[in-house]
Design a protein around this motif. Structure first.
Motif, PDB file in Angstrom:
ATOM      1  N   SER A 189       0.808  -1.223   0.000  1.00  0.00           N
ATOM      2  CA  SER A 189       0.000   0.000   0.000  1.00  0.00           C
ATOM      3  C   SER A 189       0.841   1.274   0.000  1.00  0.00           C
ATOM      4  CB  SER A 189      -0.956  -0.002   1.197  1.00  0.00           C
ATOM      5  OG  SER A 189      -0.216   0.029   2.395  1.00  0.00           O
ATOM      6  N   ARG A 190       2.002   1.249   0.628  1.00  0.00           N
ATOM      7  CA  ARG A 190       2.833   2.463   0.623  1.00  0.00           C
ATOM      8  C   ARG A 190       3.208   2.856  -0.811  1.00  0.00           C
ATOM      9  NH1 ARG A 190       8.432   3.575   1.271  1.00  0.00           N
ATOM     10  NH2 ARG A 190       8.823   5.560   2.343  1.00  0.00           N
ATOM     11  N   PHE A 191       3.494   1.860  -1.615  1.00  0.00           N
ATOM     12  CA  PHE A 191       3.822   2.085  -3.031  1.00  0.00           C
ATOM     13  C   PHE A 191       2.569   2.408  -3.848  1.00  0.00           C
ATOM     14  CE2 PHE A 191       4.665  -0.300  -7.176  1.00  0.00           C
ATOM     15  CZ  PHE A 191       5.251   0.793  -7.798  1.00  0.00           C
ATOM     16  N   GLU A 192       1.530   1.617  -3.635  1.00  0.00           N
ATOM     17  CA  GLU A 192       0.319   1.754  -4.465  1.00  0.00           C
ATOM     18  C   GLU A 192      -0.373   3.093  -4.241  1.00  0.00           C
ATOM     19  OE1 GLU A 192      -1.636  -1.791  -3.217  1.00  0.00           O
ATOM     20  OE2 GLU A 192      -0.115  -3.060  -4.201  1.00  0.00           O
ATOM     21  N   GLN A 193      -0.345   3.587  -3.003  1.00  0.00           N
ATOM     22  CA  GLN A 193      -0.999   4.870  -2.735  1.00  0.00           C
ATOM     23  C   GLN A 193      -0.214   6.053  -3.293  1.00  0.00           C
ATOM     24  OE1 GLN A 193      -1.727   4.911   1.518  1.00  0.00           O
ATOM     25  NE2 GLN A 193      -3.068   3.121   1.341  1.00  0.00           N
ATOM     26  N   ALA A 194       1.101   5.896  -3.405  1.00  0.00           N
ATOM     27  CA  ALA A 194       1.920   7.022  -3.857  1.00  0.00           C
ATOM     28  C   ALA A 194       1.973   7.145  -5.380  1.00  0.00           C
ATOM     29  CB  ALA A 194       3.333   6.885  -3.286  1.00  0.00           C
ATOM     30  N   PHE A 195       1.804   6.027  -6.086  1.00  0.00           N
ATOM     31  CA  PHE A 195       2.031   6.042  -7.538  1.00  0.00           C
ATOM     32  C   PHE A 195       0.951   5.332  -8.355  1.00  0.00           C
ATOM     33  CE2 PHE A 195       6.224   6.269  -5.500  1.00  0.00           C
ATOM     34  CZ  PHE A 195       6.722   7.429  -6.072  1.00  0.00           C
TER      35      PHE A 195
ATOM     36  N   GLY B 248       2.524  -1.006 -14.961  1.00  0.00           N
ATOM     37  CA  GLY B 248       2.386  -2.321 -14.331  1.00  0.00           C
ATOM     38  C   GLY B 248       3.513  -2.691 -13.386  1.00  0.00           C
ATOM     39  N   TYR B 249       4.104  -1.687 -12.754  1.00  0.00           N
ATOM     40  CA  TYR B 249       5.203  -1.979 -11.824  1.00  0.00           C
ATOM     41  C   TYR B 249       4.731  -2.889 -10.687  1.00  0.00           C
ATOM     42  CZ  TYR B 249       7.305   2.285 -13.789  1.00  0.00           C
ATOM     43  OH  TYR B 249       7.812   3.234 -14.606  1.00  0.00           O
ATOM     44  N   TYR B 250       5.645  -3.731 -10.195  1.00  0.00           N
ATOM     45  CA  TYR B 250       5.301  -4.534  -9.023  1.00  0.00           C
ATOM     46  C   TYR B 250       5.959  -4.028  -7.745  1.00  0.00           C
ATOM     47  CZ  TYR B 250       9.578  -6.913 -10.584  1.00  0.00           C
ATOM     48  OH  TYR B 250      10.861  -7.181 -11.003  1.00  0.00           O
ATOM     49  N   ASP B 251       6.998  -3.213  -7.850  1.00  0.00           N
ATOM     50  CA  ASP B 251       7.495  -2.564  -6.625  1.00  0.00           C
ATOM     51  C   ASP B 251       8.189  -1.248  -6.951  1.00  0.00           C
ATOM     52  OD1 ASP B 251      10.293  -2.840  -7.032  1.00  0.00           O
ATOM     53  OD2 ASP B 251      10.306  -4.820  -6.112  1.00  0.00           O
ATOM     54  N   MET B 252       8.505  -0.507  -5.901  1.00  0.00           N
ATOM     55  CA  MET B 252       8.988   0.863  -6.063  1.00  0.00           C
ATOM     56  C   MET B 252      10.414   0.908  -6.589  1.00  0.00           C
ATOM     57  SD  MET B 252       8.087   4.014  -3.553  1.00  0.00           S
ATOM     58  CE  MET B 252       8.128   3.044  -2.095  1.00  0.00           C
ATOM     59  N   LEU B 253      11.220  -0.096  -6.265  1.00  0.00           N
ATOM     60  CA  LEU B 253      12.591  -0.098  -6.769  1.00  0.00           C
ATOM     61  C   LEU B 253      12.607  -0.339  -8.275  1.00  0.00           C
ATOM     62  CD1 LEU B 253      15.526   0.219  -5.848  1.00  0.00           C
ATOM     63  CD2 LEU B 253      15.665  -2.272  -5.733  1.00  0.00           C
ATOM     64  N   GLN B 254      11.773  -1.263  -8.723  1.00  0.00           N
ATOM     65  CA  GLN B 254      11.659  -1.512 -10.166  1.00  0.00           C
ATOM     66  C   GLN B 254      11.252  -0.224 -10.877  1.00  0.00           C
ATOM     67  OE1 GLN B 254       8.087  -3.234 -11.485  1.00  0.00           O
ATOM     68  NE2 GLN B 254       8.949  -4.180 -13.328  1.00  0.00           N
ATOM     69  N   ALA B 255      10.269   0.481 -10.297  1.00  0.00           N
ATOM     70  CA  ALA B 255       9.793   1.724 -10.898  1.00  0.00           C
ATOM     71  C   ALA B 255      10.912   2.771 -10.913  1.00  0.00           C
ATOM     72  CB  ALA B 255       8.588   2.245 -10.112  1.00  0.00           C
ATOM     73  N   PHE B 256      11.619   2.878  -9.802  1.00  0.00           N
ATOM     74  CA  PHE B 256      12.705   3.854  -9.657  1.00  0.00           C
ATOM     75  C   PHE B 256      13.777   3.655 -10.740  1.00  0.00           C
ATOM     76  CE2 PHE B 256      16.944   4.633  -7.669  1.00  0.00           C
ATOM     77  CZ  PHE B 256      16.867   6.010  -7.506  1.00  0.00           C
ATOM     78  N   LEU B 257      14.062   2.407 -11.063  1.00  0.00           N
ATOM     79  CA  LEU B 257      15.146   2.092 -12.002  1.00  0.00           C
ATOM     80  C   LEU B 257      14.684   2.003 -13.459  1.00  0.00           C
ATOM     81  CD1 LEU B 257      16.926  -0.688  -9.881  1.00  0.00           C
ATOM     82  CD2 LEU B 257      17.677   1.697 -10.197  1.00  0.00           C
ATOM     83  N   SER B 258      13.383   2.153 -13.690  1.00  0.00           N
ATOM     84  CA  SER B 258      12.878   1.867 -15.034  1.00  0.00           C
ATOM     85  C   SER B 258      13.075   3.050 -15.979  1.00  0.00           C
ATOM     86  CB  SER B 258      11.398   1.494 -14.958  1.00  0.00           C
ATOM     87  OG  SER B 258      10.648   2.629 -14.605  1.00  0.00           O
ATOM     88  N   GLU B 259      12.855   2.789 -17.261  1.00  0.00           N
ATOM     89  CA  GLU B 259      12.943   3.819 -18.294  1.00  0.00           C
ATOM     90  C   GLU B 259      11.637   4.606 -18.335  1.00  0.00           C
ATOM     91  OE1 GLU B 259      15.285   4.317 -20.938  1.00  0.00           O
ATOM     92  OE2 GLU B 259      16.713   3.047 -19.832  1.00  0.00           O
ATOM     93  N   PHE B 260      11.738   5.897 -18.524  1.00  0.00           N
ATOM     94  CA  PHE B 260      10.539   6.720 -18.672  1.00  0.00           C
ATOM     95  C   PHE B 260      10.477   7.294 -20.077  1.00  0.00           C
ATOM     96  CE2 PHE B 260      11.235   6.445 -14.136  1.00  0.00           C
ATOM     97  CZ  PHE B 260       9.967   6.227 -13.655  1.00  0.00           C
TER      98      PHE B 260
END
Ligand SMILES: [Zn+2]
Length: 291
Positions: free
Chosen positions: A48-54, A62-74
């Motif tokens: 929920s900490r991740f899901e509520q923020a993003f 379709g990210y599954y966690d915040m680190l994956q999102a942090f490191l991904s290409e935009f």
């Protein structure tokens, strides 16, 4: 096998009493801290900490966690900063104090110690540690580096981060808020290490590294406790592997790993190792209660 010089190595007591005893016995403590420590005190990267923020980013990618999102290409730099500005507030500028960090500080307060962490969040600042004893080897979420790596300096602008969060729309910050390198004009990015290019390591980073190396040199032959807390499997080269290697070269050293996952301990240091697999925050708060 030679007999241990560590009275509390044989764990007949609870893990809390055992770890308390080992810390008291040690002449010096090197503490290595990974993501599991922050997760244990509530700064989780999933759920929920991740899901509520993003929510919109998760819906789009379709990210599954915040680190994956942090490191991904935009898509572009405007979207990159729309994500990273929110990430930086959550995990750095507005990160509250974590109880496990306060507990650890209390446990170490009369000890000779040094810390190395792969965490780039604000947890040590928030808990008011002596920051010259904390080597942030993987950078900090609140710092920026040139994305072209043209020079070894980091930057910080909290006000701009807050504007990015307030003024973003449809996953993009306004074009004029994208920060650029004052030397070469390339966009700035968050200070972080990647496998190919490494990381911008500025003067402060090198100073932290020197302090850490001096501490290790000074105490390497002593009754030294290598205390590894919540270190995962992603970057074993910074904490786990050196701790295990140095334990093997110092017969007076002890290696303690606090982790609920049973990572393999090499045979050559088995006799110099202790595994603590109970909940990190429970063990640390339990020690504080006994102080
Ligand atoms: Zn540059």
């Amino acid at each position: 096998m030679s007999e241990t010089i560590w009275q509390y190595q044989e764990g007949q007591d609870s893990q809390t009493i055992q770890l308390k005893g080992l810390i008291e016995e040690a002449e010096a403590v090197v503490v290595g801290i990974g993501a599991g420590m922050s997760a244990a005190t509530g700064f989780t990267y999933v759920g929920s900490r991740f899901e509520q923020a993003f929510p919109e980013f998760i819906e789009k990618y379709g990210y599954y966690d915040m680190l994956q999102a942090f490191l991904s290409e935009f898509e572009d730099w405007r979207e990159y900063w729309a994500f990273q500005s929110r990430f930086a507030l959550l995990n750095y500028f507005d990160q509250p104090v974590g109880q496990a960090y306060l507990d650890l500080k209390e446990i170490l307060k009369d000890k000779t110690y040094h810390i190395i962490t792969t965490n780039a969040d604000n947890a040590f600042y928030a808990a008011d540690y002596e920051m010259d004893k904390v080597f942030r080897i993987q950078g900090e979420y609140g710092l920026w580096q040139c994305s072209a790596f043209c020079h070894q300096q980091t930057y910080q602008d909290e006000d701009l981060i807050r504007r990015m969060v307030l003024e973003q729309e449809d996953l993009k910050i306004p074009e004029e808020l994208v920060p650029y390198c004052p030397e070469c004009g390339a966009p700035l990015e968050v200070n972080k290490r990647d496998a190919v290019r490494g990381m911008v390591e500025d003067r402060d980073w090198h100073q932290q590294n020197n302090c850490y190396q001096s501490f290790l040199d000074k105490y390497q032959d002593q009754k030294l406790l290598y205390l590894e807390i919540g270190v995962g499997h992603t970057t074993p080269q910074f904490i786990r592997q050196p701790f295990q290697k140095w334990t093997a070269t110092n017969p007076n050293a002890l290696y303690v790993t606090m982790n609920q996952k049973p990572y393999r301990i090499p045979g050559e240091i088995k006799a110099q190792s202790v595994r603590i697999n109970e909940d990190i925050s429970d063990v640390l708060s339990g020690i504080v209660e006994l102080l």
